[in-house]
Enzyme design. Structure first.
Site, PDB file in Angstrom:
ATOM      1  N   ASP B 154      -2.036  -2.767 -43.699  1.00 10.43           N
ATOM      2  CA  ASP B 154      -0.928  -2.343 -42.836  1.00 10.43           C
ATOM      3  C   ASP B 154      -1.435  -1.775 -41.520  1.00 10.43           C
ATOM      4  OD1 ASP B 154      -1.380   0.400 -43.245  1.00 10.43           O
ATOM      5  OD2 ASP B 154       0.546   0.789 -44.225  1.00 10.43           O
TER       6      ASP B 154
ATOM      7  N   SER C  29      -0.904   3.325 -43.236  1.00 12.94           N
ATOM      8  CA  SER C  29      -0.483   4.035 -42.030  1.00 12.94           C
ATOM      9  C   SER C  29       1.019   3.929 -41.804  1.00 12.94           C
ATOM     10  CB  SER C  29      -1.203   3.466 -40.813  1.00 12.94           C
ATOM     11  OG  SER C  29      -2.591   3.531 -41.009  1.00 12.94           O
ATOM     12  N   CYS C  30       1.684   3.084 -42.572  1.00 10.39           N
ATOM     13  CA  CYS C  30       3.138   3.030 -42.519  1.00 10.39           C
ATOM     14  C   CYS C  30       3.695   4.338 -43.088  1.00 10.39           C
ATOM     15  CB  CYS C  30       3.665   1.873 -43.371  1.00 10.39           C
ATOM     16  SG  CYS C  30       3.289   0.234 -42.710  1.00 10.39           S
ATOM     17  N   VAL C  31       5.003   4.532 -42.905  1.00 11.77           N
ATOM     18  CA  VAL C  31       5.631   5.712 -43.496  1.00 11.77           C
ATOM     19  C   VAL C  31       6.724   5.277 -44.458  1.00 11.77           C
ATOM     20  CG1 VAL C  31       7.088   7.727 -43.037  1.00 11.77           C
ATOM     21  CG2 VAL C  31       5.106   7.284 -41.611  1.00 11.77           C
ATOM     22  N   GLY C  94       1.632   7.515 -43.729  1.00  9.00           N
ATOM     23  CA  GLY C  94       1.066   7.912 -42.441  1.00  9.00           C
ATOM     24  C   GLY C  94      -0.408   8.263 -42.508  1.00  9.00           C
TER      25      GLY C  94
END
Lengths: 124, 203, 162
Positions: B154, C29-31, C94
């Protein structure tokens, strides 16, 4: 006793691999360094007869592999340095040779390649 | 921000596969010299898909993988991802460090050995691609990540997602002769880089 | 009885009512954000990739961005009967997947995603009751709409219930 060697590579695995190849043939590995700056310091401290030097290493104190060759050659014009490079780094090898390195081997290598090159460099 | 979508026709896909085949062939040779074992390869695959579908192609979002990641700099920037299942990464480390496979822990030496194997594959692959395309391609130093495949990609996809909806993955699989090490090598060119590569080979 | 699992992919969002488990796997790193309305056991989950929809040209997938996914999630829950006043939020993810990565535009993307989600929640006056963000590792989320609890699973950093 075999010639004293300083092995320089940022990868602990490569230092061990090169060190083992040389030790089996009777060389004495007097030190290891994991970046160019450490290589220059250890060279001055240990006065090895041969240095194996990785080309691509993270810069520390603005010195990479080639920078280390330049600094070592400046301090000792008779230094014998063997470059270790991966495929596709030919331009860097040329630069290192111009800076005073005596020869190079390309990864992946057979142990015999390293030993032949080490012998050539020491006899140069 | 400049946005650029990736498009590919059938002929271009074929050409990419063929080039990937040759690049991966040289990488397999280098890998085989390192391990002193025969390395087989599958025919490379070209995946062009929505960015958010990439975790499925790399094995599933929460699959544990051992990965070596390189950024590619120069005339055709991008990312290289080498993925090994945990068990296979253990076997690889064991072969390289001449130790046994019995634990699930990767020591510093194991990780260093896996990174080095990654560097050798990547160096050989890019070197071939570079001589084909006459494009200057320089890999970064390797980073190793042991985590879920989704979490790993990601980070890379987020960067891509700011400029494009689609990702292109050129996927080559390497299989060691005893079947104990299988790994995937993914090249993800940035959208602009794909254009540069296709142009360089006249496709 | 096996509770129905609803999968929320990357750049995706879902809203449902108990009994159901909303899951999102391999968040780096996504939320991942969850909203919960306890009285009717209505919950929503979004897997957000980027902070701001305004900076990209293709705005087709609103679930990808913090400043569209969060309001959309809220609206869908309200349409199902949830009252904003009683909705609480939890945020996860994150991470910096490459802790050693140097100066890069995405170096702080995990942090930027978290900041943006917090800002949006504040603007909407939704309270954050739990947070598990940052670090260098991925997370998988399992949000049980019966209890409102989120199980956060990692590879090497244990498991938490938020």
């Amino acid at each position: 006793m075999g010639a004293k060697v300083l092995v320089v590579d940022d990868a602990v695995f490569m230092r061990k691999m090169i060190g083992d190849i040389l030790k089996k043939e009777g060389y004495e590995v007097v030190g290891e360094a994991e970046n160019g700056k450490e290589a220059v310091d250890k060279y001055m401290e240990l006065c090895p007869e041969l240095v194996t030097m990785d080309i691509v290493m993270p810069k520390v104190g603005d010195i990479d592999g080639i920078g280390a060759v330049k600094q070592i050659m400046q301090k000792d014009g008779k230094a014998k340095i063997l470059m270790v490079s991966a495929m596709g780094q030919h331009a860097l090898v040329v630069e290192a040779i111009q800076a005073g390195a005596k020869d190079f081997v390309t990864k992946p290598f057979q142990p015999s390649r390293v030993l032949e090159a080490a012998k050539r460099v020491l006899e140069s | 921000m400049l946005e650029e979508d990736i498009k590919l026709n059938d002929k271009q896909q074929d050409v990419l596969k063929e080039i990937a085949n040759i690049c991966a062939g040289n990488a397999a040779t280098a890998f085989s010299q390192l391990l002193n074992k025969k390395i087989e390869m599958n025919v490379p695959r070209v995946h062009l898909l929505r960015v958010e579908k990439v975790p499925e192609v790399v094995g599933g979002a929460d699959t544990l993988v051992v990965s070596v990641v390189f950024q590619v700099f120069g005339d055709a920037p991008g990312v290289i991802l080498l993925l090994f299942p945990q068990k296979d990464a253990r076997s690889l480390a064991a072969m390289l460090t001449e130790t046994t496979v019995d634990s699930n822990i990767f020591t510093e030496m194991d990780q260093s050995a896996i990174k080095e194997a990654g560097s050798i594959l990547t160096g050989a692959y890019l070197n071939t691609l570079s001589s084909f395309t006459r494009l200057g391609l320089i890999p970064s130093t390797p980073s190793i990540v042991i985590d879920m495949a989704g979490a790993l990609v990601d980070y890379i996809l987020i960067e891509l997602a700011t400029v494009t909806e689609y990702a292109l993955l050129i996927d080559s699989e390497f299989i060691e002769e005893d079947r104990s090490v299988r790994g995937h090598f993914f090249l993800l060119p940035n959208p602009g880089s794909l254009t540069a590569i296709l142009k360089a080979i006249g496709a | 009885m096996e509770v129905h699992e609803i999968h929320v992919g990357m750049a995706d969002m879902k809203v449902a009512r108990s009994p159901a488990i909303l899951t999102s796997l391999g968040i780096g790193s996504c939320v991942g954000i969850v909203l919960y309305y306890p009285r009717l056991k209505i919950g929503g989950m979004a897997h957000i990739m980027l902070p701001d929809i305004e900076v990209v040209r293709n705005k087709s997938n609103r679930a990808k961005f913090a400043n569209t996914a969060v309001p959309d999630l809220l609206r869908e829950m309200e349409q199902m009967g949830a009252e904003k006043l009683m909705i609480k939020a939890k945020i996860m993810g994150g991470a910096h997947m490459f802790c050693f990565a140097k100066s890069s535009t995405v170096f702080n993307i995990g942090e930027r995603n978290v900041e943006k989600v917090k800002q949006i929640l504040q603007e909407l006056r939704i309270k954050i009751v739990a947070e598990d963000t940052g670090g260098c590792y991925g997370r998988s989320l399992f949000f049980d709409l019966d209890t409102g609890l989120v199980r956060v699973r990692t590879i090497a950093h244990g498991e938490k219930i938020l």
